[in-house]
Design a protein around this motif. Sequence first.
Motif, PDB file in Angstrom:
ATOM      1  N   PHE A 139       0.859  -1.181   0.000  1.00 52.40           N
ATOM      2  CA  PHE A 139       0.000   0.000   0.000  1.00 52.40           C
ATOM      3  C   PHE A 139       0.895   1.231   0.000  1.00 52.40           C
ATOM      4  O   PHE A 139       1.802   1.346   0.829  1.00 52.40           O
ATOM      5  CB  PHE A 139      -0.900   0.022   1.233  1.00 52.40           C
ATOM      6  N   LYS A 140       0.645   2.135  -0.927  1.00 55.43           N
ATOM      7  CA  LYS A 140       1.499   3.305  -1.058  1.00 55.43           C
ATOM      8  C   LYS A 140       0.683   4.593  -1.108  1.00 55.43           C
ATOM      9  O   LYS A 140      -0.287   4.703  -1.856  1.00 55.43           O
ATOM     10  CB  LYS A 140       2.360   3.172  -2.304  1.00 55.43           C
ATOM     11  N   LEU A 141       1.092   5.555  -0.298  1.00 55.15           N
ATOM     12  CA  LEU A 141       0.433   6.861  -0.264  1.00 55.15           C
ATOM     13  C   LEU A 141       1.468   7.967  -0.442  1.00 55.15           C
ATOM     14  O   LEU A 141       2.520   7.938   0.183  1.00 55.15           O
ATOM     15  CB  LEU A 141      -0.286   7.068   1.076  1.00 55.15           C
ATOM     16  N   SER A 142       1.180   8.910  -1.326  1.00 61.50           N
ATOM     17  CA  SER A 142       1.969  10.135  -1.443  1.00 61.50           C
ATOM     18  C   SER A 142       1.113  11.274  -0.926  1.00 61.50           C
ATOM     19  O   SER A 142      -0.089  11.331  -1.217  1.00 61.50           O
ATOM     20  CB  SER A 142       2.352  10.411  -2.906  1.00 61.50           C
ATOM     21  N   GLN A 143       1.725  12.173  -0.200  1.00 63.25           N
ATOM     22  CA  GLN A 143       0.964  13.302   0.337  1.00 63.25           C
ATOM     23  C   GLN A 143       0.764  14.346  -0.765  1.00 63.25           C
ATOM     24  O   GLN A 143       1.362  15.405  -0.787  1.00 63.25           O
ATOM     25  CB  GLN A 143       1.672  13.926   1.547  1.00 63.25           C
ATOM     26  N   ARG A 144      -0.150  14.011  -1.638  1.00 65.78           N
ATOM     27  CA  ARG A 144      -0.544  14.889  -2.738  1.00 65.78           C
ATOM     28  C   ARG A 144      -2.052  14.728  -2.906  1.00 65.78           C
ATOM     29  O   ARG A 144      -2.702  14.083  -2.077  1.00 65.78           O
ATOM     30  CB  ARG A 144       0.181  14.498  -4.033  1.00 65.78           C
ATOM     31  N   GLU A 145      -2.612  15.302  -3.977  1.00 66.99           N
ATOM     32  CA  GLU A 145      -4.040  15.127  -4.235  1.00 66.99           C
ATOM     33  C   GLU A 145      -4.886  15.383  -2.981  1.00 66.99           C
ATOM     34  O   GLU A 145      -5.657  14.546  -2.543  1.00 66.99           O
ATOM     35  CB  GLU A 145      -4.323  13.710  -4.780  1.00 66.99           C
ATOM     36  N   ASP A 151      -4.538  12.839   7.214  1.00 69.12           N
ATOM     37  CA  ASP A 151      -4.719  11.664   6.364  1.00 69.12           C
ATOM     38  C   ASP A 151      -3.489  10.774   6.418  1.00 69.12           C
ATOM     39  O   ASP A 151      -3.594   9.546   6.478  1.00 69.12           O
ATOM     40  CB  ASP A 151      -4.983  12.086   4.912  1.00 69.12           C
ATOM     41  N   VAL A 152      -2.314  11.395   6.378  1.00 65.73           N
ATOM     42  CA  VAL A 152      -1.061  10.641   6.453  1.00 65.73           C
ATOM     43  C   VAL A 152      -0.979   9.892   7.781  1.00 65.73           C
ATOM     44  O   VAL A 152      -0.625   8.704   7.826  1.00 65.73           O
ATOM     45  CB  VAL A 152       0.160  11.575   6.302  1.00 65.73           C
ATOM     46  N   CYS A 165       4.874   5.475   2.688  1.00 67.15           N
ATOM     47  CA  CYS A 165       4.255   6.786   2.531  1.00 67.15           C
ATOM     48  C   CYS A 165       5.325   7.840   2.320  1.00 67.15           C
ATOM     49  O   CYS A 165       6.286   7.920   3.079  1.00 67.15           O
ATOM     50  CB  CYS A 165       3.412   7.131   3.762  1.00 67.15           C
ATOM     51  N   PHE A 166       5.128   8.633   1.282  1.00 70.19           N
ATOM     52  CA  PHE A 166       6.008   9.766   1.003  1.00 70.19           C
ATOM     53  C   PHE A 166       5.253  11.024   1.410  1.00 70.19           C
ATOM     54  O   PHE A 166       4.139  11.264   0.932  1.00 70.19           O
ATOM     55  CB  PHE A 166       6.357   9.823  -0.482  1.00 70.19           C
ATOM     56  N   ALA A 167       5.824  11.815   2.311  1.00 66.34           N
ATOM     57  CA  ALA A 167       5.092  12.960   2.849  1.00 66.34           C
ATOM     58  C   ALA A 167       5.977  14.189   2.981  1.00 66.34           C
ATOM     59  O   ALA A 167       7.170  14.084   3.267  1.00 66.34           O
ATOM     60  CB  ALA A 167       4.504  12.598   4.210  1.00 66.34           C
ATOM     61  N   TYR A 168       5.358  15.359   2.787  1.00 62.45           N
ATOM     62  CA  TYR A 168       6.106  16.602   3.009  1.00 62.45           C
ATOM     63  C   TYR A 168       5.985  17.060   4.456  1.00 62.45           C
ATOM     64  O   TYR A 168       6.822  17.791   4.966  1.00 62.45           O
ATOM     65  CB  TYR A 168       5.687  17.712   2.042  1.00 62.45           C
ATOM     66  N   ASP A 169       4.923  16.625   5.144  1.00 62.68           N
ATOM     67  CA  ASP A 169       4.834  16.861   6.581  1.00 62.68           C
ATOM     68  C   ASP A 169       5.651  15.783   7.291  1.00 62.68           C
ATOM     69  O   ASP A 169       5.742  14.649   6.809  1.00 62.68           O
ATOM     70  CB  ASP A 169       3.370  16.778   7.055  1.00 62.68           C
ATOM     71  N   GLU A 170       6.227  16.129   8.415  1.00 63.17           N
ATOM     72  CA  GLU A 170       7.025  15.159   9.160  1.00 63.17           C
ATOM     73  C   GLU A 170       6.114  14.309  10.034  1.00 63.17           C
ATOM     74  O   GLU A 170       5.588  14.775  11.038  1.00 63.17           O
ATOM     75  CB  GLU A 170       8.078  15.882  10.001  1.00 63.17           C
ATOM     76  N   VAL A 171       5.932  13.074   9.622  1.00 65.77           N
ATOM     77  CA  VAL A 171       5.100  12.116  10.344  1.00 65.77           C
ATOM     78  C   VAL A 171       5.919  10.851  10.546  1.00 65.77           C
ATOM     79  O   VAL A 171       6.552  10.360   9.603  1.00 65.77           O
ATOM     80  CB  VAL A 171       3.806  11.788   9.558  1.00 65.77           C
ATOM     81  N   ALA A 172       5.909  10.316  11.754  1.00 68.91           N
ATOM     82  CA  ALA A 172       6.709   9.136  12.078  1.00 68.91           C
ATOM     83  C   ALA A 172       6.399   7.980  11.127  1.00 68.91           C
ATOM     84  O   ALA A 172       5.240   7.675  10.859  1.00 68.91           O
ATOM     85  CB  ALA A 172       6.437   8.714  13.517  1.00 68.91           C
ATOM     86  N   GLY A 173       7.461   7.355  10.626  1.00 66.75           N
ATOM     87  CA  GLY A 173       7.305   6.188   9.763  1.00 66.75           C
ATOM     88  C   GLY A 173       7.260   6.496   8.282  1.00 66.75           C
ATOM     89  O   GLY A 173       7.368   5.587   7.453  1.00 66.75           O
ATOM     90  N   LEU A 180       7.630  17.582  -2.134  1.00 64.43           N
ATOM     91  CA  LEU A 180       6.316  17.092  -2.575  1.00 64.43           C
ATOM     92  C   LEU A 180       5.225  18.145  -2.424  1.00 64.43           C
ATOM     93  O   LEU A 180       4.223  18.117  -3.147  1.00 64.43           O
ATOM     94  CB  LEU A 180       5.913  15.844  -1.782  1.00 64.43           C
ATOM     95  N   LYS A 181       5.415  19.056  -1.494  1.00 63.65           N
ATOM     96  CA  LYS A 181       4.374  20.029  -1.196  1.00 63.65           C
ATOM     97  C   LYS A 181       4.000  20.869  -2.411  1.00 63.65           C
ATOM     98  O   LYS A 181       2.834  21.206  -2.609  1.00 63.65           O
ATOM     99  CB  LYS A 181       4.813  20.951  -0.052  1.00 63.65           C
ATOM    100  N   ASN A 182       4.956  21.209  -3.226  1.00 58.70           N
ATOM    101  CA  ASN A 182       4.686  22.038  -4.395  1.00 58.70           C
ATOM    102  C   ASN A 182       4.955  21.305  -5.707  1.00 58.70           C
ATOM    103  O   ASN A 182       5.057  21.936  -6.753  1.00 58.70           O
ATOM    104  CB  ASN A 182       5.545  23.312  -4.336  1.00 58.70           C
ATOM    105  N   TRP A 183       5.039  19.984  -5.640  1.00 54.16           N
ATOM    106  CA  TRP A 183       5.366  19.213  -6.831  1.00 54.16           C
ATOM    107  C   TRP A 183       4.140  19.047  -7.720  1.00 54.16           C
ATOM    108  O   TRP A 183       3.024  18.869  -7.237  1.00 54.16           O
ATOM    109  CB  TRP A 183       5.889  17.840  -6.430  1.00 54.16           C
TER     110      TRP A 183
END
Length: 204
Positions: A139-145, A151-152, A165-173, A180-183
């Motif tokens: 299962f893969k989530l990017s912090q986009r859309e 949600d992350v 999970c790829f995220a621009y916010d700092e979330v453990a794991g 990614l925030k402006n990608w």
Amino acid sequence: MIAQKIKNAMIILRDRMKKRILRNKLLHTDFSIISNNCWGGAIYQKYGLAYQSPTVGLYLLGDDFVKFAERLNYYIACELEFISWEESSYYEIIKNDKPYPVARLDDIEIYFMHYSTEKEAAEKWYRRVKRINHEHILFKLSQRERCSKEDVEKFMYLPLCNKICFAYDEVAGTIHIPELKNWSGDETPLIEQYYDELTILNKL
């Protein structure tokens, strides 16, 4: 004309050889990637593998993917209900895009951005649902859309055996990728700089 055909054939041959070399590095090739956007499809293409997931050529917005991942078996058993462009819950976000099929699965929406017709989207969705290997899923989530930090966090809390999970916010794991925030557009060239996909795939 003949020279161009030879050149094209050589390009195709080199591409096939490159994919074969990469594929031989995989411990197994029978895995399913459930992704919130086109990343999974890009992985299958890179290794020259058949799509074994319905989440190819499409995306899910907001917390819909978290719901989908949490109750995968429930949602893939639901029937797609195609709706008009204007009926979309996120119409204000997508209204400037070139229209593509949008469907509901109960309370979530699927955006088939790389499909021309509802018929094509439905045929490929149901065909690939049957190919899911439930024993080997990533299962893969990017912090986009429209994916929020909440949600992350919800996604990371889900008791899934294999997730990334790829995220621009700092979330453990998660794998922290500030850019990614402006990608916009294909994220693959960016995120492949931050992780070793082969190691992850070989753990499935």
